[in-house]
Design a protein around this motif. Structure first.
Motif, PDB file in Angstrom:
ATOM      1  N   PRO A 134       0.808  -1.221   0.000  1.00  0.00           N
ATOM      2  CA  PRO A 134       0.000   0.000   0.000  1.00  0.00           C
ATOM      3  C   PRO A 134       0.842   1.272   0.000  1.00  0.00           C
ATOM      4  O   PRO A 134       1.036   1.901   1.029  1.00  0.00           O
ATOM      5  CB  PRO A 134      -0.819  -0.119   1.285  1.00  0.00           C
ATOM      6  CG  PRO A 134       0.021  -0.939   2.184  1.00  0.00           C
ATOM      7  CD  PRO A 134       0.773  -1.887   1.311  1.00  0.00           C
ATOM      8  N   ILE A 135       1.351   1.646  -1.142  1.00  0.00           N
ATOM      9  CA  ILE A 135       2.140   2.873  -1.251  1.00  0.00           C
ATOM     10  C   ILE A 135       1.582   3.663  -2.438  1.00  0.00           C
ATOM     11  O   ILE A 135       1.146   3.068  -3.428  1.00  0.00           O
ATOM     12  CB  ILE A 135       3.648   2.544  -1.419  1.00  0.00           C
ATOM     13  CG1 ILE A 135       4.504   3.796  -1.347  1.00  0.00           C
ATOM     14  CG2 ILE A 135       3.916   1.796  -2.692  1.00  0.00           C
ATOM     15  CD1 ILE A 135       5.997   3.491  -1.290  1.00  0.00           C
ATOM     16  N   VAL A 179      10.900   8.689  -3.604  1.00  0.00           N
ATOM     17  CA  VAL A 179      12.127   8.093  -3.083  1.00  0.00           C
ATOM     18  C   VAL A 179      13.237   8.084  -4.131  1.00  0.00           C
ATOM     19  O   VAL A 179      14.385   7.769  -3.810  1.00  0.00           O
ATOM     20  CB  VAL A 179      11.927   6.666  -2.521  1.00  0.00           C
ATOM     21  CG1 VAL A 179      11.127   6.709  -1.251  1.00  0.00           C
ATOM     22  CG2 VAL A 179      11.317   5.748  -3.553  1.00  0.00           C
ATOM     23  N   GLY A 180      12.902   8.472  -5.368  1.00  0.00           N
ATOM     24  CA  GLY A 180      13.948   8.688  -6.361  1.00  0.00           C
ATOM     25  C   GLY A 180      14.928   9.762  -5.903  1.00  0.00           C
ATOM     26  O   GLY A 180      16.066   9.826  -6.355  1.00  0.00           O
ATOM     27  N   TRP A 232      16.257   9.860  -3.103  1.00  0.00           N
ATOM     28  CA  TRP A 232      16.928   9.292  -1.935  1.00  0.00           C
ATOM     29  C   TRP A 232      18.307   9.897  -1.677  1.00  0.00           C
ATOM     30  O   TRP A 232      18.675  10.190  -0.538  1.00  0.00           O
ATOM     31  CB  TRP A 232      17.045   7.774  -2.082  1.00  0.00           C
ATOM     32  CG  TRP A 232      17.567   7.108  -0.845  1.00  0.00           C
ATOM     33  CD1 TRP A 232      18.863   7.064  -0.408  1.00  0.00           C
ATOM     34  CD2 TRP A 232      16.806   6.427   0.147  1.00  0.00           C
ATOM     35  NE1 TRP A 232      18.953   6.393   0.774  1.00  0.00           N
ATOM     36  CE2 TRP A 232      17.698   5.995   1.139  1.00  0.00           C
ATOM     37  CE3 TRP A 232      15.442   6.126   0.291  1.00  0.00           C
ATOM     38  CZ2 TRP A 232      17.285   5.271   2.264  1.00  0.00           C
ATOM     39  CZ3 TRP A 232      15.035   5.415   1.407  1.00  0.00           C
ATOM     40  CH2 TRP A 232      15.948   4.997   2.374  1.00  0.00           C
ATOM     41  N   ILE A 278      17.431  13.192   0.041  1.00  0.00           N
ATOM     42  CA  ILE A 278      16.632  13.200   1.268  1.00  0.00           C
ATOM     43  C   ILE A 278      17.012  12.073   2.216  1.00  0.00           C
ATOM     44  O   ILE A 278      16.745  12.156   3.409  1.00  0.00           O
ATOM     45  CB  ILE A 278      15.112  13.122   0.969  1.00  0.00           C
ATOM     46  CG1 ILE A 278      14.772  11.857   0.180  1.00  0.00           C
ATOM     47  CG2 ILE A 278      14.645  14.354   0.220  1.00  0.00           C
ATOM     48  CD1 ILE A 278      13.277  11.639  -0.004  1.00  0.00           C
ATOM     49  N   GLY A 314      17.169   8.589   4.324  1.00  0.00           N
ATOM     50  CA  GLY A 314      16.141   7.810   4.986  1.00  0.00           C
ATOM     51  C   GLY A 314      15.246   8.617   5.896  1.00  0.00           C
ATOM     52  O   GLY A 314      14.203   8.145   6.326  1.00  0.00           O
ATOM     53  N   PHE A 315      15.627   9.850   6.211  1.00  0.00           N
ATOM     54  CA  PHE A 315      14.924  10.534   7.299  1.00  0.00           C
ATOM     55  C   PHE A 315      14.306  11.875   6.945  1.00  0.00           C
ATOM     56  O   PHE A 315      13.201  12.171   7.360  1.00  0.00           O
ATOM     57  CB  PHE A 315      15.878  10.726   8.482  1.00  0.00           C
ATOM     58  CG  PHE A 315      16.617   9.476   8.831  1.00  0.00           C
ATOM     59  CD1 PHE A 315      15.928   8.356   9.278  1.00  0.00           C
ATOM     60  CD2 PHE A 315      17.982   9.386   8.676  1.00  0.00           C
ATOM     61  CE1 PHE A 315      16.584   7.185   9.584  1.00  0.00           C
ATOM     62  CE2 PHE A 315      18.650   8.211   8.985  1.00  0.00           C
ATOM     63  CZ  PHE A 315      17.956   7.109   9.436  1.00  0.00           C
ATOM     64  N   SER A 316      15.034  12.719   6.174  1.00  0.00           N
ATOM     65  CA  SER A 316      14.544  14.085   6.046  1.00  0.00           C
ATOM     66  C   SER A 316      13.331  14.162   5.123  1.00  0.00           C
ATOM     67  O   SER A 316      13.117  13.301   4.276  1.00  0.00           O
ATOM     68  CB  SER A 316      15.662  14.999   5.541  1.00  0.00           C
ATOM     69  OG  SER A 316      16.127  14.542   4.307  1.00  0.00           O
ATOM     70  N   GLY A 317      12.537  15.204   5.305  1.00  0.00           N
ATOM     71  CA  GLY A 317      11.316  15.370   4.530  1.00  0.00           C
ATOM     72  C   GLY A 317      11.584  16.035   3.195  1.00  0.00           C
ATOM     73  O   GLY A 317      12.727  16.358   2.854  1.00  0.00           O
ATOM     74  N   PHE A 370      -2.988   4.336  -5.269  1.00  0.00           N
ATOM     75  CA  PHE A 370      -2.111   3.276  -4.790  1.00  0.00           C
ATOM     76  C   PHE A 370      -1.589   2.476  -5.982  1.00  0.00           C
ATOM     77  O   PHE A 370      -2.289   2.349  -6.989  1.00  0.00           O
ATOM     78  CB  PHE A 370      -2.849   2.364  -3.808  1.00  0.00           C
ATOM     79  CG  PHE A 370      -3.072   3.018  -2.482  1.00  0.00           C
ATOM     80  CD1 PHE A 370      -2.033   3.102  -1.568  1.00  0.00           C
ATOM     81  CD2 PHE A 370      -4.285   3.587  -2.157  1.00  0.00           C
ATOM     82  CE1 PHE A 370      -2.205   3.729  -0.356  1.00  0.00           C
ATOM     83  CE2 PHE A 370      -4.474   4.219  -0.935  1.00  0.00           C
ATOM     84  CZ  PHE A 370      -3.434   4.299  -0.031  1.00  0.00           C
ATOM     85  N   LEU A 392       7.709   4.183 -12.420  1.00  0.00           N
ATOM     86  CA  LEU A 392       9.103   3.801 -12.166  1.00  0.00           C
ATOM     87  C   LEU A 392      10.060   4.673 -12.978  1.00  0.00           C
ATOM     88  O   LEU A 392      11.161   5.011 -12.511  1.00  0.00           O
ATOM     89  CB  LEU A 392       9.317   2.318 -12.488  1.00  0.00           C
ATOM     90  CG  LEU A 392       8.577   1.345 -11.566  1.00  0.00           C
ATOM     91  CD1 LEU A 392       8.863  -0.093 -11.980  1.00  0.00           C
ATOM     92  CD2 LEU A 392       8.979   1.552 -10.115  1.00  0.00           C
ATOM     93  N   ARG A 417      10.519   7.873 -11.186  1.00  0.00           N
ATOM     94  CA  ARG A 417      11.482   7.720 -10.093  1.00  0.00           C
ATOM     95  C   ARG A 417      12.920   7.764 -10.634  1.00  0.00           C
ATOM     96  O   ARG A 417      13.801   8.389 -10.043  1.00  0.00           O
ATOM     97  CB  ARG A 417      11.218   6.406  -9.350  1.00  0.00           C
ATOM     98  CG  ARG A 417      12.058   6.259  -8.116  1.00  0.00           C
ATOM     99  CD  ARG A 417      11.632   5.064  -7.293  1.00  0.00           C
ATOM    100  NE  ARG A 417      12.027   3.812  -7.907  1.00  0.00           N
ATOM    101  CZ  ARG A 417      11.750   2.627  -7.372  1.00  0.00           C
ATOM    102  NH1 ARG A 417      11.077   2.538  -6.253  1.00  0.00           N
ATOM    103  NH2 ARG A 417      12.137   1.532  -7.976  1.00  0.00           N
ATOM    104  N   GLN A 472      16.182  10.310  -9.898  1.00  0.00           N
ATOM    105  CA  GLN A 472      17.500   9.842  -9.443  1.00  0.00           C
ATOM    106  C   GLN A 472      18.622  10.611 -10.129  1.00  0.00           C
ATOM    107  O   GLN A 472      19.741  10.627  -9.636  1.00  0.00           O
ATOM    108  CB  GLN A 472      17.645   8.330  -9.670  1.00  0.00           C
ATOM    109  CG  GLN A 472      16.887   7.517  -8.656  1.00  0.00           C
ATOM    110  CD  GLN A 472      17.111   6.028  -8.842  1.00  0.00           C
ATOM    111  OE1 GLN A 472      16.352   5.332  -9.505  1.00  0.00           O
ATOM    112  NE2 GLN A 472      18.199   5.520  -8.266  1.00  0.00           N
TER     113      GLN A 472
END
Lengths: 247, 288
Positions: A85-86, A94-95, A97, A100, A102-105, A130, A143, A146, A150
């Motif tokens: 469910p994403i 998250v591309g 990444w 950002i 693992g943590f920052s918004g 979804f 994809l 994303r 990157q």
């Protein structure tokens, strides 16, 4: 020639069964290369080897102008849990990444980038859907969005157009051409030789061993493709899919 | 009337308040972990690991009796060992991970029951298998609340990598080195919460409060945040109502709580708004 990466006597495989054997060659910086060959020829394995997900049995991948961190990799669709469910926007975001982590918004600028990437693949309006409600083509567009985020110097695509409708394929080929125009190095595993001829200047034919590597017009000949099928049928180990549908 | 049915048991008896606090702690910490177990298709892995904790706790019991510390440490060690060993066996042999887990937990369960029986009575065995939610002392409550706090903080830290590790592990591995850390942190959280649940609900029931609310939540929410919120709410609801039902009708508390969670699961399966048996029916009616 400045090369993005070079294969030096590269042997890759699983459980000591080589799937790619003693591969030598260079991929030029900014080139657009198709990797073709029969099923079981080691094409996907080669990409996994380049990403470092699969350590080589022998030899190595030498990075020239690119480093290991400059890679964006699109595996085959089957490797992703489509029922998770994403939402589209979360999957695409998250591309970013490498910025950002693992943590920052996401900052406002990041959100603009995400929206831009979603628009570039024609998925505007699907942001909060979804992923299990997307068609195969729409999911592949997500994809690609994303991958756009990157912002990688080296893009690896594993059968990106398999089971995709023609309109989506044309749009996503446009994205690939855009990358090529921006001077990024793109390596794509493909089955569709027509698309290779039309859009990919360089071709590498693999049948566990290297069959041929060079300009598509010179390399992608009936003789070479036939030789690849023969080599793959003759290869040792389990025959599984060797030689079947070599289109 | 309502006061007597719902509030008085907690107002009057300290052991009921302790049980409530313990159950809420487990619900808040363990259930989000359960949601991720479910999403990673590891529900049965959680069950197997719950059984695997038993021999460790039993050895702790053998050495120190019903000592909180010894049984906790034993359970943690055994749980982690089985999680790591079954992963290792699956990697280096032809046996798949589910089969090796099944093998490990069957051995563990038999071994655990044997060890407890060697020294303890049947009462001790029941204590270990089904927990003692009505007899939680201060030390156990502190442990349960600590586990919940650590779990929530850890989940907040690994949330994004964990979601990616579930949805698209290849991507996570290709962009960061978090993958392995995330996986093992998650396994550690599973074991910790199982050990916490073990003290209150016993080895056989501990995993129930993690998985059943998570499975029920799947029919109430579509997104991951909604899933976690719904699962925690369902777990707390089952805990409170389970304690009350067991109090009024003189039933054993642990199984009552789990059965009520099961009841909520059944109702959700039938009537939940998202993907349940009746959801398509309602949707057609709304559209028509």
């Amino acid at each position: 020639m400045t090369y993005a990466l070079a294969f030096e006597n590269l042997t890759l495989g699983y459980d000591r069964h080589p799937a790619v054997r003693q591969l030598d060659g260079q991929v030029a910086e900014g080139s657009l290369t198709a990797v073709v060959g029969p099923n079981g020829a080691g094409k996907s394995t080669l990409l996994k080897g380049v990403t470092g997900l699969l350590p080589p049995i022998a030899g190595r991948v030498r990075f020239g102008t690119c480093t290991h961190n400059d890679i964006a990799y699109l595996p085959q669709q089957s490797d992703i849990d489509r029922s998770f469910p994403i939402t589209v926007v979360d999957l695409v975001a998250v591309g970013l990444w490498s910025q950002i982590g693992g943590f920052s918004g996401l900052s406002t600028a990041d959100r603009t980038l995400v929206d831009g990437a979603i628009a570039a693949v024609g998925l505007t309006g699907f942001e909060s859907r979804f992923i299990d409600s997307l068609s195969g083509g729409q999911f592949q567009r997500a994809l690609f969005a994303r991958l756009l985020l990157q912002d990688a110097r080296l893009v690896l695509l594993d059968e990106p157009f398999t089971a995709i409708d023609p309109k989506t394929m044309a749009d996503l080929l446009g994205v690939v051409r855009r990358w090529h125009g921006e001077g990024r190095t793109v390596i794509a595993v493909l089955h569709d030789t027509e698309a290779v001829r039309a859009h990919f200047p360089e071709t590498l034919i693999l049948a566990r061993d290297l069959v041929a590597h060079g300009p598509t017009a010179q390399v992608l000949t009936a003789a070479n493709q036939f030789r690849a099928r023969q080599m793959c049928e003759a290869c040792d180990g389990p025959p599984h899919d060797c030689g079947r549908q070599a289109s | 009337m309502i006061w007597e049915a719902l509030v008085q048991p907690f107002a009057e008896f300290a052991f009921m308040r302790r049980a409530l606090m313990g159950c809420v702690a487990i619900s808040v910490g363990g259930t989000p972990v359960g949601v991720f177990l479910l999403l990673r298709r590891m529900s049965l892995t959680g069950d197997a690991m719950a059984h695997a904790i038993l021999p460790g706790a039993a050895i702790g019991f053998l050495i120190a009796g019903l000592s909180l510390g010894a049984m906790t440490v034993g359970g943690l060690i055994a749980g982690m060992a089985v999680a790591l060993l079954s992963g290792f066996v699956a990697r280096v042999t032809a046996l798949r991970e589910d089969a090796s887990l099944a093998a490990f937990y069957l051995i563990s369960l038999a071994l655990g029951v044997l060890i407890v029986s060697m020294r303890g009575s049947n009462v001790d065995l029941m204590h270990v298998l089904f927990g003692t939610v009505l007899a939680l002392d201060n030390a156990t409550l502190t442990l349960l609340c600590s586990i919940t706090s650590v779990t929530l903080v850890a989940l907040a830290f690994i949330f994004r990598p964990l979601v990616l590790e579930c949805a698209d592990p290849q991507f996570l591995r290709s962009v960061s080195r978090f993958s392995t850390v995330t996986h093992f942190t998650f396994l550690a959280l599973v074991v910790m919460n199982l050990v916490g649940g073990f003290h209150a609900l016993g080895t056989l029931m501990a995993v129930g409060i993690m998985i059943l609310p998570a499975a029920a939540a799947r029919f109430w929410a579509a997104g991951i945040g909604g899933l976690i919120a719904a699962a925690v709410a369902i777990a707390i609801l089952s805990s409170v109502s389970g304690l009350l039902v067991s109090y009024h009708f003189g039933l054993p508390s642990g199984p009552t709580i789990i059965l009520l969670a099961g009841l909520v699961y059944g109702m959700s399966l039938a009537f939940g708004p998202v993907g349940s048996l009746t959801a398509p029916v309602f949707r057609v009616r709304v559209d028509a």
